[in-house]
Motif scaffolding. Structure first.
Motif, short mmCIF file in Angstrom:
data_model
loop_
_atom_site.label_atom_id
_atom_site.label_comp_id
_atom_site.label_asym_id
_atom_site.label_seq_id
_atom_site.Cartn_x
_atom_site.Cartn_y
_atom_site.Cartn_z
N THR A 1 -5.16 7.84 -54.64
CA THR A 1 -5.93 6.42 -54.55
C THR A 1 -5.51 5.84 -55.92
N SER B 1 -7.39 -4.09 -45.81
CA SER B 1 -7.59 -5.21 -46.95
C SER B 1 -8.65 -5.98 -46.73
N SER C 1 -12.66 -2.69 -59.07
CA SER C 1 -12.37 -4.25 -59.11
C SER C 1 -13.29 -4.70 -58.08
N ARG D 1 -0.66 -4.48 -58.16
CA ARG D 1 -2.20 -4.95 -58.26
C ARG D 1 -2.71 -4.36 -59.42
N GLY D 2 -2.88 -3.00 -59.52
CA GLY D 2 -3.59 -2.62 -60.70
C GLY D 2 -3.19 -3.18 -61.92
N THR E 1 -8.91 -2.04 -49.73
CA THR E 1 -9.88 -2.72 -50.56
C THR E 1 -10.61 -3.56 -49.66
N LEU F 1 -6.31 -10.51 -53.74
CA LEU F 1 -5.96 -9.63 -54.99
C LEU F 1 -4.52 -9.64 -55.11
N TYR G 1 -8.76 -0.23 -57.88
CA TYR G 1 -9.01 -1.14 -56.70
C TYR G 1 -10.69 -1.08 -56.48
N GLU G 2 -11.08 0.12 -56.36
CA GLU G 2 -12.50 0.27 -55.80
C GLU G 2 -13.43 -0.41 -56.92
N CYS H 1 -2.42 -7.93 -49.76
CA CYS H 1 -3.41 -7.77 -50.95
C CYS H 1 -4.49 -8.81 -50.65
N LEU I 1 -5.19 3.01 -50.23
CA LEU I 1 -5.09 1.81 -51.05
C LEU I 1 -6.21 0.81 -50.52
#
Lengths: 427, 427
Positions: B120, B70, B127, B186-187, B99, A415, B124-125, A412, B97
């Protein structure tokens, strides 16, 4: 005096002291459990080694690693490398299952170098000897078997697998049952052939009292083998398997009466939903004797990954009463394992064992997880590596995939969920 | 019309036909289950792909593989290799996923090449975009989120994780609870930070009806995310986790009323003895909605081997009602996985899934094990390799360790138990 006899007299042996200290349990409780036969401490009176282990009720789940030459790979050097790999990976016991090369001297070297209890399956040596000398394993005599057992006991072997439950009665039930993979235990197979060809009863069963006398003299722990363990999920929990277990339960009682420490071996390949019942059944039929399981493997279709199929089964087994897990390596069903396979097998079994220790309230188990979780939350990578079940592997992964950060990992990056919220959840 | 709406009208879609045929179940039964919401078929109306899958009651347990760039490893090429590895290893679904890099074009390439449902996590996108444009993810607006969701839906994403159960109420409970690893989703973490900093309610919760409208238009299956899934065994099944699940249960009901297909996501790290209860709870609170679990990992101390810890938990979860396993790779907790890790992760999860399929009576599952066992008994190595869950690995092992025999393996050589007894157990 065996550990069992000592315990019955309320005598605390040095081995009991070591086990009680290692396991952080009350010594009087341990003595009571050894006395009742629900815990055994496999240690031959002739052998000294660094780390005696207790196996059974209320103790940490133990892991055994099988090593040993085969006729295809008879080289002792390879097996010493595997022995070291097993011990380094954290095996609690090792079995020398050698069938290739000079078995007596191989066993001597392994006994000398093994820091944990060492087990064997004496019918292997007997079969190899008799096959060499007389051309067929069916020419084994009862004395051949007992001689090998006594020689191995004198050499210092701590526990021995003896397939005493393969009898005319259980063979009849196996035959009537019909099976997909018949017999997959080597010792079991030799005895089936012997009994059928000679039309005589299993010498290990008929002369069980003589076997007990030897075991008692050297305090060899008997591991009553499951010669009819299922070799595929379709054969699990069938009448042949359960018939053998019923006989083993009777023999546990006789062994205890003779002052001999005893464990019972179990399956094998078992579907997920039959594992708990198998554990309950063994505990009931064998009056709480420590249960030593091979796997169980929860599916048959994963050669190359049977350390995983057996970690699944082993965890569920341990959660439901199994005390001792025999590892299975990724090479199972395909060939003799390499040292790498041995390590993978031990780690997988230790994971299964530890997951059960956590829920059984074994001292230190939950605390280990908690410490790791705190180190993870703190993103303290050195601590995480130090606490990992395999620090070498954890360090490799961190070194290869840190992404150059001291703080987060490359999954991550910045993140990182734990990092994102840390200042927002303070009370 | 969504699959759910079609099913309610008794209409059989081409996707239902494919799923019923693949699963060998009665089409009318499948339609009833889609209609009641206990089965979903994630497939965006804008996308075509070779292998639609059903997830839920009575169906084969499915396996998802997460891939994606990532910030540390933003290279699309690596992810395409992982996508192919995942599909080749038998993943039933893939989540992108990503980022790092150009997220829209990465997703387009993956959507074009993915033969199975693609999921998905749109936050993430959102953010990444907002952090780049406005410097902080706390500046996300509800419209930003819904815009990204709609753009991704238009692009053809089949299922989306939306953490709608992270609300002021569940955050309060999390804070009151106190946790070792707080938030590891993360979300979930982004939303906690957003809600706390802005002192506003979660836009995905507040504007759930708008979210449903988009999901309905494109038949995007909502995967209600578990932002408060436990990140260590010590945090499992706590009030924060269960509070979120209660809220998700309410949202399942609203989604169904709106004709939107829905799954629910679940833990996480869970000790062995809490898994069955977690499964029962989800099924009851979420009225039978398909349960999509990450792991569960049964211990925290095995970085480098978390594909094994999660295969253990995944098997028990699937045995107790989980429908969909998100894989965990050996790199979990340490870094972004490599293609090799992806393969290991998919195979481990498939083993866990299949072991549960065997006992659930999924058509073909038990038969696969039986065929393998017969090939093993016959010492038919080509057949064993062909039937192996990973034929490449099985062949490697056989080639390396056959010991030169066409008949037996190098573990036991001519002492092969099955071979020893074969002529002595005939009736």
């Amino acid at each position: 005096m065996t550990q069992l006899e000592a315990a019955r007299k309320g005598k605390i042996t040095p081995e009991m002291e070591i086990v009680a200290r290692d396991e952080r349990i009350d010594i009087d409780l341990l003595v009571r459990r050894v006395a009742e036969g629900t815990v055994c401490i496999p240690k031959n009176v002739r052998r000294d080694f660094a780390s005696p282990r207790g196996v059974g009720r209320g103790l940490r789940i133990k892991v055994n690693a099988n090593i040993g030459t085969s006729t295809t790979y008879p080289d002792l050097k390879d097996e010493i490398i595997k022995l070291n790999a097993a011990i380094e990976a954290g095996a609690d016991a090792v079995m020398d299952l050698s069938t290739g090369g000079d078995l007596t001297s191989i066993r001597k070297v392994i006994l000398d170098r093994c820091a944990v209890p060492l087990g064997t399956v004496p019918i292997y040596e007997t079969s190899v000897n008799v096959a060499n000398e007389r051309g067929a394993i069916t020419r084994i005599t009862a004395d051949d078997l007992l001689d090998v057992i006594e020689r191995q006991a004198k050499q210092g072997v701590d526990f021995m697998t003896v397939h005493c439950g393969i009898t005319k009665e259980s063979i009849k039930r196996l035959r009537d049952q019909g099976r997909v993979t018949d017999v997959v235990s080597r010792g079991g197979a030799f005895l089936v052939k012997w009994i059928v060809v000679n039309d005589k009863e299993n010498p290990l069963y008929e002369r069980f009292d003589d076997l007990l006398a030897i075991a008692r003299d050297y305090d060899v722990t008997l591991s009553l083998g499951d010669g009819f363990r299922p070799g595929c999920t379709a054969d699990a929990t069938d009448r042949a398997q359960i018939q053998e277990l019923v006989i083993l339960g009777e023999l546990v009682k006789r062994a205890r009466e003779a002052g001999v420490q005893t464990m019972v071996e179990g399956p094998g390949h078992v579907p997920l939903d039959q594992i708990a019942a198998n554990m309950m059944l063994q505990k009931r039929l064998c009056e709480g004797a420590p249960f030593y399981v091979l796997g169980p493997l929860v599916t048959d279709i994963a050669p190359g990954y049977d350390h995983i199929t057996s970690a699944i089964g082993g965890s569920i087994a341990a959660m439901n009463g199994a005390d001792f897990l025999c590892y299975v390596t990724p090479a199972e069903h395909m060939g003799l394992p390499t040292a790498k396979d041995v390590k993978e097998g031990v780690i997988a079994s230790r994971i299964a064992a530890h997951a059960a220790d956590v829920i059984k309230g074994i001292p230190g188990a939950k605390e280990w997880d908690l410490e790791m979780s705190k180190a993870r939350k703190a993103r303290d990578w050195n601590k995480q590596i130090e606490l990992a079940i395999d620090p070498v592997r954890a360090k490799e992964l961190r070194d290869q995939r840190s992404g150059g950060s001291d703080d987060v990992c490359s999954m991550c990056g910045e993140l990182c969920a734990m990092k994102v919220v840390e200042e927002y959840l303070k009370k």
